[in-house]
Design a protein around this motif. Structure first.
Motif, short mmCIF file in Angstrom:
data_model
loop_
_atom_site.label_atom_id
_atom_site.label_comp_id
_atom_site.label_asym_id
_atom_site.label_seq_id
_atom_site.Cartn_x
_atom_site.Cartn_y
_atom_site.Cartn_z
N TYR A 113 51.72 138.84 19.71
CA TYR A 113 51.45 139.03 21.15
C TYR A 113 52.28 140.01 21.42
CZ TYR A 113 48.60 135.27 20.68
OH TYR A 113 47.55 134.31 20.19
N VAL A 114 53.75 140.10 21.03
CA VAL A 114 54.57 141.32 21.22
C VAL A 114 54.11 142.63 20.90
CG1 VAL A 114 56.96 142.12 20.94
CG2 VAL A 114 56.50 139.89 21.37
N ASP A 115 53.36 142.50 19.58
CA ASP A 115 52.74 143.94 19.06
C ASP A 115 51.75 144.42 20.17
OD1 ASP A 115 54.51 143.71 16.77
OD2 ASP A 115 52.84 143.31 15.43
N LEU A 116 50.85 143.14 20.42
CA LEU A 116 49.87 143.54 21.34
C LEU A 116 50.22 144.11 22.70
CD1 LEU A 116 46.98 143.26 22.40
CD2 LEU A 116 47.22 140.86 22.52
N ALA A 117 51.39 143.58 23.19
CA ALA A 117 51.84 144.02 24.50
C ALA A 117 52.53 145.45 24.32
CB ALA A 117 53.28 143.21 24.92
N LYS A 118 53.04 145.75 23.15
CA LYS A 118 53.61 147.02 23.17
C LYS A 118 52.42 148.16 23.20
CE LYS A 118 58.13 146.06 21.38
NZ LYS A 118 59.04 145.72 20.23
N ALA A 119 51.31 147.67 22.31
CA ALA A 119 50.19 148.62 22.29
C ALA A 119 49.84 148.94 23.56
CB ALA A 119 49.12 147.95 21.37
N GLN A 127 38.55 142.07 26.75
CA GLN A 127 38.80 140.84 25.90
C GLN A 127 38.36 141.39 24.20
OE1 GLN A 127 35.99 138.23 27.28
NE2 GLN A 127 37.20 136.36 26.71
N GLN A 128 38.99 140.65 23.58
CA GLN A 128 38.23 141.05 22.22
C GLN A 128 36.84 140.57 22.07
OE1 GLN A 128 42.32 141.68 20.57
NE2 GLN A 128 40.61 141.09 19.18
N PRO A 129 36.01 141.33 21.28
CA PRO A 129 34.93 141.11 21.01
C PRO A 129 34.77 139.58 20.13
CG PRO A 129 35.19 142.96 20.07
CD PRO A 129 36.29 142.41 20.60
N TYR A 130 33.88 138.63 20.53
CA TYR A 130 33.69 137.43 19.85
C TYR A 130 34.74 136.51 20.17
CZ TYR A 130 31.14 141.15 17.64
OH TYR A 130 30.47 142.31 17.55
N GLY A 131 35.80 137.06 21.08
CA GLY A 131 36.73 135.89 21.44
C GLY A 131 38.06 136.11 20.40
N LEU A 132 38.01 136.95 19.48
CA LEU A 132 39.00 136.71 18.43
C LEU A 132 40.22 137.88 18.34
CD1 LEU A 132 36.36 136.38 15.63
CD2 LEU A 132 37.87 134.55 16.54
N ILE A 133 41.43 137.37 18.20
CA ILE A 133 42.24 138.40 18.58
C ILE A 133 42.84 139.24 17.12
CG2 ILE A 133 44.26 136.51 18.28
CD1 ILE A 133 45.83 138.27 20.28
N SER A 134 42.82 140.36 17.04
CA SER A 134 43.37 140.98 15.88
C SER A 134 44.00 142.38 16.51
CB SER A 134 42.26 141.39 15.09
OG SER A 134 41.34 142.39 15.24
N ARG A 135 44.87 142.76 15.75
CA ARG A 135 45.83 143.89 15.86
C ARG A 135 44.68 145.15 15.70
NH1 ARG A 135 49.49 140.79 13.24
NH2 ARG A 135 51.52 140.81 13.98
N ARG A 136 43.81 145.17 14.85
CA ARG A 136 42.91 146.16 14.73
C ARG A 136 41.91 146.40 15.77
NH1 ARG A 136 38.43 146.95 9.79
NH2 ARG A 136 36.60 147.42 11.57
N ALA A 137 41.45 145.29 16.44
CA ALA A 137 40.73 145.44 17.73
C ALA A 137 41.53 145.99 18.77
CB ALA A 137 40.10 144.05 17.89
N VAL A 138 42.62 145.57 18.92
CA VAL A 138 43.53 146.03 20.03
C VAL A 138 43.77 147.54 20.08
CG1 VAL A 138 45.77 145.96 20.98
CG2 VAL A 138 44.88 144.11 20.39
N LEU A 139 44.04 148.07 18.56
CA LEU A 139 44.45 149.44 18.36
C LEU A 139 43.01 150.27 18.58
CD1 LEU A 139 46.83 149.42 15.44
CD2 LEU A 139 47.30 149.90 17.69
N GLU A 140 41.89 149.87 18.29
CA GLU A 140 40.68 150.59 18.78
C GLU A 140 40.62 150.97 20.04
OE1 GLU A 140 37.82 148.94 15.03
OE2 GLU A 140 37.39 148.05 16.99
#
Ligand code: FMN
Length: 435
Positions: free
Chosen positions: A36-42, A391-404
């Motif tokens: 979540y910290v990685d996500l917030a920084k992105a 929101q992430q597609p299909y409700g799943l959190i991943s660093r990859r989807a965030v970076l896209e």
């Protein structure tokens, strides 16, 4: 909204729904908040307004009539408390707003006001409270009740609750702290007052025992979709979480919230309506379409969607035939969520409703970053504002989807002048009011 620019938020939770996805679960200790910290920084690099952490206070037993499916597949369980995570994120960022969901069911108003004030100080004015009442019997039963309070009465109680919390925030004047070492005065007692609140549902003496917030109170977020819920959101919220299918329905929803806000004596521009969107991105359109088809076809997605919707509405949707439309249903949970999912009158079978619910959110958003950016801009031009809650597609959190999103979609939006390229202010309230 200034012409052309709109706001961006990110909707997630402190759970591990993607625990067994091949590209989703690596790196760090999730329960220490690392991902979540990685996500917030992105998100901060991409100049998002805020990140919101949803929450519920139970292990659901609705889907299939027991807790089994939720536990076996880790659907919304384990789910950790978003408040401490908000503090961790706030300490690791400088501009991004951090919104935590705190239920009026779980906290006495005094404790909630104290927690929010503390978090807003730790986040240096960037904390937001997502106001929920909880809508599940299982949650009520965790707090000594037999069943959850009736839908509209919950909102009435929440109105009074927020009124009380506002008075607690106002129990110290913003300049009550004098900090004068020469006179030996920390606070001016003339500027701190008891509130002696005595309502229909709640009672509290006050004043709050935390240091006052320079800007008065944290940001309020809410997701009311029923008529009573919309009134509540229009009265209190600085930002509204919205679901609707297509630009026309989005426009109708936003216009309605703004009209209700004006009737409540507020400036409609003070209420930013953000629409849920789950973009599916690829380097080419074919890649994105293929990814989407695979996501929607996955049995895990179908199971997860039914389990989530069942929990939110308090109705076991696994009892219905996948090849038939849903029958008319009444819920004491979230009425707007059920109506959006069920699409009554459309004649669509349940199997198709599940697919639709995974298809990008308010508008279809499957394609390259440039294609999805154009679609979002066109929708906003029709709706009038105020932005999207991704929101992430299909409700799943991943660093990859965030970076896209942060490294692909947002730059495409920035190149078109649709979203900010730098933060101009410091508090979350100011960030939301920037345009
Ligand atoms: C996108 C979305 C997210 C929500 N997140 C939460 C949540 O985190 N916790 C919760 O208790 N309720 C949550 N809710 C429920 C709302 O707070 C609200 O109680 C519910 O939508 C009732 O709305 P209604 O006015 O449509 O009946 C959410 C609703 C929506 C639409």
């Amino acid at each position: 909204m200034a012409r052309g620019r709109f706001h961006l938020g990110w909707f997630t939770n402190f759970a591990l729904d993607a625990w067994n996805e091949p590209l989703a679960s690596g790196g760090g200790d999730p329960w220490a908040g690392d991902i979540y910290v990685d996500l917030a920084k992105a998100l901060e690099r991409a100049c998002f307004d805020y990140m919101i952490l949803e929450d519920t206070l139970m292990v659901s037993n609705i889907h299939g009539g027991s807790m089994d499916r939720y536990l076996r597949a880790a659907i919304a369980v384990p789910k950790h408390d978003p408040a401490p995570l908000a503090a961790v994120i706030g300490a690791q960022t400088r501009h991004l707003g951090v919104v935590a969901t705190l239920s009026t069911l779980g906290y006495p108003p005094f404790l909630l006001a104290r927690l929010c004030a503390t978090l807003d100080h730790i986040c240096r004015g960037r904390f937001g409270w997502n106001i929920v009442t909880s809508g599940e019997d299982a949650a009520a039963q965790n707090f000594g009740m037999d069943a959850i309070t009736e839908h509209d009465l919950r909102y009435e109680m929440a109105d009074e609750y927020v009124d009380l919390v506002n008075r607690l925030f106002a129990s110290w004047d913003p300049d009550a702290v004098v900090l004068d070492p020469e006179r030996g005065v920390y606070a001016d007692p003339e500027k701190v007052r008891a509130i002696d609140f005595s309502g229909r549902f709640f009672k509290s003496r006050g004043p709050l025992n935390t240091a006052p917030l320079p800007h008065g109170r944290p940001v309020y977020v809410q997701a009311g979709g029923s008529p009573r819920g919309r009134d509540f959101a229009a009265r209190h919220a600085d930002s509204v979480i919205a679901t609707a299918k297509g630009p026309e329905a989005m426009k109708a929803f936003r216009d309605d919230i703004r009209a209700r806000a004006a009737r409540a004596g507020r400036d409609p521009d003070a209420v930013k309506v953000l629409f849920l969107l789950a973009p599916v991105l690829g380097e080419t359109e074919t890649e994105a379409l293929d990814k989407n088809a695979r996501g929607l076809a996955s049995p895990a997605f179908q199971e997860r969607t039914l389990a989530f919707q069942s929990a939110l509405c308090g109705i076991d949707l696994s009892q219905f035939d996948l090849d038939q439309p849903l029958p008319p249903l009444e819920t004491n949970g979230s009425k707007a969520v059920l109506a959006t999912f069920a699409q009554w009158g459309s004649g669509k079978p349940l199997r198709r409703l599940i697919q639709d619910s995974g298809k990008g959110g308010v508008i279809d958003a499957v394609g390259t970053p440039d294609q999805v950016a154009e679609t979002m801009i066109a929708a906003m031009a029709r709706v009038g504002g105020d932005g999207f809650l991704i929101q992430q597609p299909y409700g799943l959190i991943s660093r990859r989807a965030v970076l896209e999103v942060t490294e692909g979609l947002v730059p495409a939006l920035q190149r078109r002048g649709a979203v900010r390229t730098a933060y101009a202010t410091t508090t979350l309230g100011e960030t939301l009011r920037e345009f």
